[in-house]
Design a protein around this motif. Structure first.
Motif, mmCIF file in Angstrom:
data_model
loop_
_atom_site.group_PDB
_atom_site.id
_atom_site.type_symbol
_atom_site.label_atom_id
_atom_site.label_comp_id
_atom_site.label_asym_id
_atom_site.label_seq_id
_atom_site.Cartn_x
_atom_site.Cartn_y
_atom_site.Cartn_z
ATOM 1 N N PRO A 144 14.207 -10.993 -14.023
ATOM 2 C CA PRO A 144 13.788 -9.661 -13.556
ATOM 3 C C PRO A 144 14.904 -8.864 -12.889
ATOM 4 N N LEU A 145 15.806 -9.530 -12.164
ATOM 5 C CA LEU A 145 16.914 -8.807 -11.535
ATOM 6 C C LEU A 145 17.832 -8.205 -12.594
ATOM 7 N N THR A 146 18.076 -8.955 -13.669
ATOM 8 C CA THR A 146 18.919 -8.449 -14.746
ATOM 9 C C THR A 146 18.280 -7.244 -15.429
ATOM 10 N N CYS A 147 16.954 -7.208 -15.452
ATOM 11 C CA CYS A 147 16.228 -6.114 -16.104
ATOM 12 C C CYS A 147 15.995 -4.920 -15.178
ATOM 13 N N GLY A 148 16.408 -5.028 -13.921
ATOM 14 C CA GLY A 148 16.215 -3.923 -12.986
ATOM 15 C C GLY A 148 14.829 -3.862 -12.386
ATOM 16 N N ALA A 149 14.056 -4.935 -12.528
ATOM 17 C CA ALA A 149 12.705 -4.977 -11.979
ATOM 18 C C ALA A 149 12.741 -5.308 -10.487
ATOM 19 N N CYS A 150 11.584 -5.260 -9.852
ATOM 20 C CA CYS A 150 11.453 -5.636 -8.447
ATOM 21 C C CYS A 150 10.944 -7.061 -8.362
ATOM 22 N N VAL A 151 11.697 -7.936 -7.686
ATOM 23 C CA VAL A 151 11.276 -9.320 -7.478
ATOM 24 C C VAL A 151 10.500 -9.406 -6.168
ATOM 25 N N CYS A 152 9.237 -9.804 -6.269
ATOM 26 C CA CYS A 152 8.389 -9.963 -5.087
ATOM 27 C C CYS A 152 8.368 -11.441 -4.721
ATOM 28 N N VAL A 153 8.986 -11.796 -3.618
ATOM 29 C CA VAL A 153 9.106 -13.205 -3.228
ATOM 30 C C VAL A 153 7.809 -13.675 -2.574
ATOM 31 N N GLY A 154 7.228 -14.719 -3.145
ATOM 32 C CA GLY A 154 5.991 -15.267 -2.609
ATOM 33 C C GLY A 154 6.132 -15.687 -1.160
ATOM 34 N N ARG A 155 5.036 -15.566 -0.411
ATOM 35 C CA ARG A 155 5.076 -15.843 1.030
ATOM 36 C C ARG A 155 4.682 -17.278 1.367
ATOM 37 N N GLY A 156 4.726 -18.167 0.398
ATOM 38 C CA GLY A 156 4.443 -19.577 0.658
ATOM 39 C C GLY A 156 3.094 -20.004 0.107
ATOM 40 N N LEU A 157 2.862 -21.331 0.118
ATOM 41 C CA LEU A 157 1.650 -21.898 -0.464
ATOM 42 C C LEU A 157 0.377 -21.361 0.174
ATOM 43 N N ARG A 158 0.406 -21.046 1.458
ATOM 44 C CA ARG A 158 -0.797 -20.560 2.128
ATOM 45 C C ARG A 158 -1.258 -19.213 1.588
ATOM 46 N N HIS A 159 -0.330 -18.483 0.966
ATOM 47 C CA HIS A 159 -0.659 -17.138 0.488
ATOM 48 C C HIS A 159 -0.671 -17.044 -1.037
ATOM 49 N N ILE A 160 -0.652 -18.201 -1.721
ATOM 50 C CA ILE A 160 -0.487 -18.174 -3.173
ATOM 51 C C ILE A 160 -1.620 -17.423 -3.860
ATOM 52 N N ASP A 161 -2.837 -17.501 -3.303
ATOM 53 C CA ASP A 161 -3.962 -16.816 -3.932
ATOM 54 C C ASP A 161 -4.118 -15.379 -3.446
ATOM 55 N N ALA A 162 -3.344 -14.984 -2.435
ATOM 56 C CA ALA A 162 -3.434 -13.625 -1.899
ATOM 57 C C ALA A 162 -2.262 -12.751 -2.334
ATOM 58 N N ASP A 163 -1.148 -13.383 -2.729
ATOM 59 C CA ASP A 163 0.068 -12.619 -3.041
ATOM 60 C C ASP A 163 -0.100 -11.678 -4.235
ATOM 61 N N THR A 164 -0.957 -12.049 -5.194
ATOM 62 C CA THR A 164 -1.146 -11.171 -6.344
ATOM 63 C C THR A 164 -1.769 -9.837 -5.914
ATOM 64 N N TYR A 165 -2.687 -9.889 -4.964
ATOM 65 C CA TYR A 165 -3.321 -8.656 -4.487
ATOM 66 C C TYR A 165 -2.479 -7.963 -3.416
ATOM 67 N N TYR A 166 -1.572 -8.709 -2.812
ATOM 68 C CA TYR A 166 -0.686 -8.124 -1.794
ATOM 69 C C TYR A 166 0.446 -7.339 -2.456
ATOM 70 N N TYR A 167 1.047 -7.928 -3.510
ATOM 71 C CA TYR A 167 2.200 -7.306 -4.165
ATOM 72 C C TYR A 167 1.832 -6.472 -5.406
ATOM 73 N N HIS A 168 0.687 -6.760 -6.030
ATOM 74 C CA HIS A 168 0.269 -6.076 -7.260
ATOM 75 C C HIS A 168 1.313 -6.206 -8.374
#
Length: 376
Positions: free
Chosen positions: A184-208
């Protein structure tokens, strides 16, 4: 796109311009110190990414180590591979020796009076994987290996500056490093770094995110908790084979699904599948042939430089530049690769973890009171 967000980590955002400047500053700082090898370990974060790329840009080899390894095992790995320095979150990524003792003057990282030499030969990345005979085998990958994989997936899966890619997989693994960070960095996209295992099911709705790389077990969990956000368009599954029912479910959610076949020794780059029949299309530039017994043989720019400091093991798996994968397959009538059997000496988990059957069986058998063991 210098002003576009390159890395997003929780509420912190860095655009491509400042991200590039931070990496160059880190490289200039690290070039002050002699030695070739620097081990890096810590949870995924912006600072981890900057340090990893800074090591390579400094012309040093980046040894990527699992942050969750017990200290004793980590120390054994570092001694085995012979690192000169360590950079860890424990020491705030200040340069330290192999024992974690901070190097004198390493905390002073002002480099305003220095200019980066663009002729610097970039360093390699060293990652650990399991083989039939060892649990932690060091694989040497060059920048050319990794960029080849980046270009290969780009020819199959679209990604551009409008995309947000959620990076939740361990970055010390080849699939996580390439598919959720470098690509994604090579393609110019935005890399959204996951906030850890505790947030694995929430990060999709947090970062979209619009693109989500993950292992089969991670995707199964997100499926179970209904954590696929409406903006999501493409899913990449790697680290292990994608079960048919999971592939079918994701396709039914109107998602483009890509199942990747690769291994650390091939820079994660052999073939990709986006069809329901489970057959794989060979990546451009990668040559795949079958031995008489059906073993999959791979050659091309994806093939590793070799196992670190082990010419005998390298010669056993690399013969005349051809990688003997230990996996078995066939070509269907469309000329696409069908996997028949993975390396019997390796237990491949749906989490993407690889376990050496021989080593693990021996460790279990050595326990007091255990006469015999067998892994399935």
């Amino acid at each position: 796109h210098p002003d576009k967000t390159a890395v997003l980590y929780d509420t912190f955002a860095a655009d491509y311009k400042s991200f590039f400047e931070d990496v160059v500053k880190k490289a200039l700082h690290l070039q002050r110190f002699p030695g070739k090898r620097m081990a890096l370990y810590g949870p995924a974060s912006y600072r981890w990414i900057v340090n990893m790329l800074g090591i390579i840009l400094a012309g040093k080899d980046a040894v990527l180590v699992d942050f969750f390894l017990p200290q004793e095992m980590r120390s054994q790995l570092l001694k085995k591979i012979g690192v000169d320095y360590t950079l860890s979150s424990t020491n705030q990524y200040i340069l330290a020796d192999q024992e974690g003792i901070i190097i004198s003057g390493a905390d002073k990282d002002v480099v305003d009076d220095q200019e980066y030499d663009t002729n610097t030969v970039e360093g390699n990345i060293i990652m650990f994987t399991a083989t039939p005979n060892e649990s932690d085998k060091a694989v040497v990958l060059t920048p050319a290996n990794l960029l080849n994989t980046v270009n290969a997936i780009s020819s199959h899966c679209p990604c551009d500056e409008t995309d947000k890619v959620l990076s939740q997989i361990a970055l010390h693994h080849i699939f996580g490093l390439v598919y959720s960070l470098l690509w994604p960095l090579t393609c110019g996209a935005c890399v959204c770094v996951g906030r850890g295992l505790r947030h694995i099911d929430a990060d999709t709705y947090y970062y979209h995110p619009t693109i989500l790389p993950g292992t089969p077990s991670m995707m199964e969990y997100l499926k179970k908790v209904k954590a696929f956000n409406k903006e999501l368009k493409r899913v990449l599954i790697g680290g292990a084979s994608c079960p048919f029912r999971l592939f079918e479910y994701l396709r039914d959610q109107d998602l483009c699904v890509y199942s990747v076949y690769g291994m650390t020794e091939s820079s994660g780059c052999i073939a990709v599948n986006k069809d329901m029949d489970g057959s794989y299309e060979i990546y451009a530039g990668t040559n795949v042939e079958l031995a008489a017994d059906g073993e999959i043989l791979v050659s091309g720019p994806c093939v590793m430089e070799g196992y670190d400091n082990d010419p005998e093991a390298s010669a056993a798996i690399l013969r005349d530049g051809v990688l003997h994968t230990g996996d078995y397959g066939r070509f269907n009538h469309h000329g696409r690769l069908v996997l028949m059997k993975r390396d019997p000496g390796i237990l491949l988990l749906p989490t993407g973890e690889k376990i050496s059957r021989k080593v693990t069986n021996q460790a279990i058998t050595d326990l007091n009171g255990i006469a015999e063991s067998y892994l399935t």
